[in-house]
Design a protein around this motif. Structure first.
Motif, PDB file in Angstrom:
ATOM      1  N   GLU A 136     -42.349 -40.598   6.671  1.00  0.00           N
ATOM      2  CA  GLU A 136     -43.170 -41.814   6.734  1.00  0.00           C
ATOM      3  C   GLU A 136     -42.525 -42.862   7.644  1.00  0.00           C
ATOM      4  OE1 GLU A 136     -46.144 -44.512   6.321  1.00  0.00           O
ATOM      5  OE2 GLU A 136     -46.160 -42.390   5.811  1.00  0.00           O
ATOM      6  N   MET A 137     -41.217 -43.013   7.554  1.00  0.00           N
ATOM      7  CA  MET A 137     -40.508 -43.970   8.412  1.00  0.00           C
ATOM      8  C   MET A 137     -40.637 -43.575   9.878  1.00  0.00           C
ATOM      9  SD  MET A 137     -37.085 -44.632   6.116  1.00  0.00           S
ATOM     10  CE  MET A 137     -36.151 -45.206   7.498  1.00  0.00           C
ATOM     11  N   ARG A 187     -43.019 -41.712  11.247  1.00  0.00           N
ATOM     12  CA  ARG A 187     -44.415 -41.881  11.653  1.00  0.00           C
ATOM     13  C   ARG A 187     -44.701 -43.349  11.967  1.00  0.00           C
ATOM     14  NH1 ARG A 187     -48.646 -43.916   9.927  1.00  0.00           N
ATOM     15  NH2 ARG A 187     -47.794 -44.399   7.897  1.00  0.00           N
ATOM     16  N   GLN A 188     -44.211 -44.221  11.109  1.00  0.00           N
ATOM     17  CA  GLN A 188     -44.431 -45.656  11.291  1.00  0.00           C
ATOM     18  C   GLN A 188     -43.744 -46.147  12.570  1.00  0.00           C
ATOM     19  OE1 GLN A 188     -42.941 -47.984   8.011  1.00  0.00           O
ATOM     20  NE2 GLN A 188     -44.863 -49.125   7.923  1.00  0.00           N
ATOM     21  N   ASP A 189     -42.501 -45.709  12.798  1.00  0.00           N
ATOM     22  CA  ASP A 189     -41.788 -46.084  14.021  1.00  0.00           C
ATOM     23  C   ASP A 189     -42.530 -45.590  15.255  1.00  0.00           C
ATOM     24  OD1 ASP A 189     -39.794 -47.411  12.689  1.00  0.00           O
ATOM     25  OD2 ASP A 189     -38.299 -45.808  12.896  1.00  0.00           O
ATOM     26  N   GLU A 227     -45.734 -44.984  15.597  1.00  0.00           N
ATOM     27  CA  GLU A 227     -46.947 -45.785  15.790  1.00  0.00           C
ATOM     28  C   GLU A 227     -46.623 -47.121  16.454  1.00  0.00           C
ATOM     29  OE1 GLU A 227     -48.945 -46.200  12.049  1.00  0.00           O
ATOM     30  OE2 GLU A 227     -49.642 -44.124  12.053  1.00  0.00           O
ATOM     31  N   GLU A 228     -45.531 -47.758  16.018  1.00  0.00           N
ATOM     32  CA  GLU A 228     -45.124 -49.032  16.607  1.00  0.00           C
ATOM     33  C   GLU A 228     -44.729 -48.848  18.076  1.00  0.00           C
ATOM     34  OE1 GLU A 228     -42.063 -50.736  14.157  1.00  0.00           O
ATOM     35  OE2 GLU A 228     -43.376 -50.827  12.406  1.00  0.00           O
TER      36      GLU A 228
END
Length: 83
Positions: free
Chosen positions: A25-26, A28-30, A32-33
């Motif tokens: 999840e971390m 994936r979030q990175d 996306e950013e």
């Protein structure tokens, strides 16, 4: 959780063991950013290049406003080409 459900992640110069789901999840979030930041920089670059060409009295670049294809679009094209 069992050791198989954990992943080693490097932060700075330090390795930390985190659950795989949290790590995924971390990441994936990175990603996306980072993708959002890259897209914003590309948009800004297009505007700046157009202003530069305008200031130099040159015509606007043709094809410079094209957007890259998404991963999904690339997969579809690959399927079509493979037959």
């Amino acid at each position: 959780p069992s050791p198989a459900e954990k992943a080693m992640v490097c932060f700075g110069g330090m390795f930390i063991e985190l659950p795989k789901a949290k790590t995924r999840e971390m990441l994936r979030q990175d990603q996306e950013e980072l993708d959002e930041e890259i897209n914003n920089l590309r948009k800004e670059l297009r505007v700046k290049v157009n202003r530069l060409y305008e200031a130099q009295g040159k015509p606007e670049l043709k094809g410079f406003n094209l957007n890259p294809m998404s991963a999904e679009e690339m997969k579809l094209i690959s399927r079509i080409l493979e037959g």
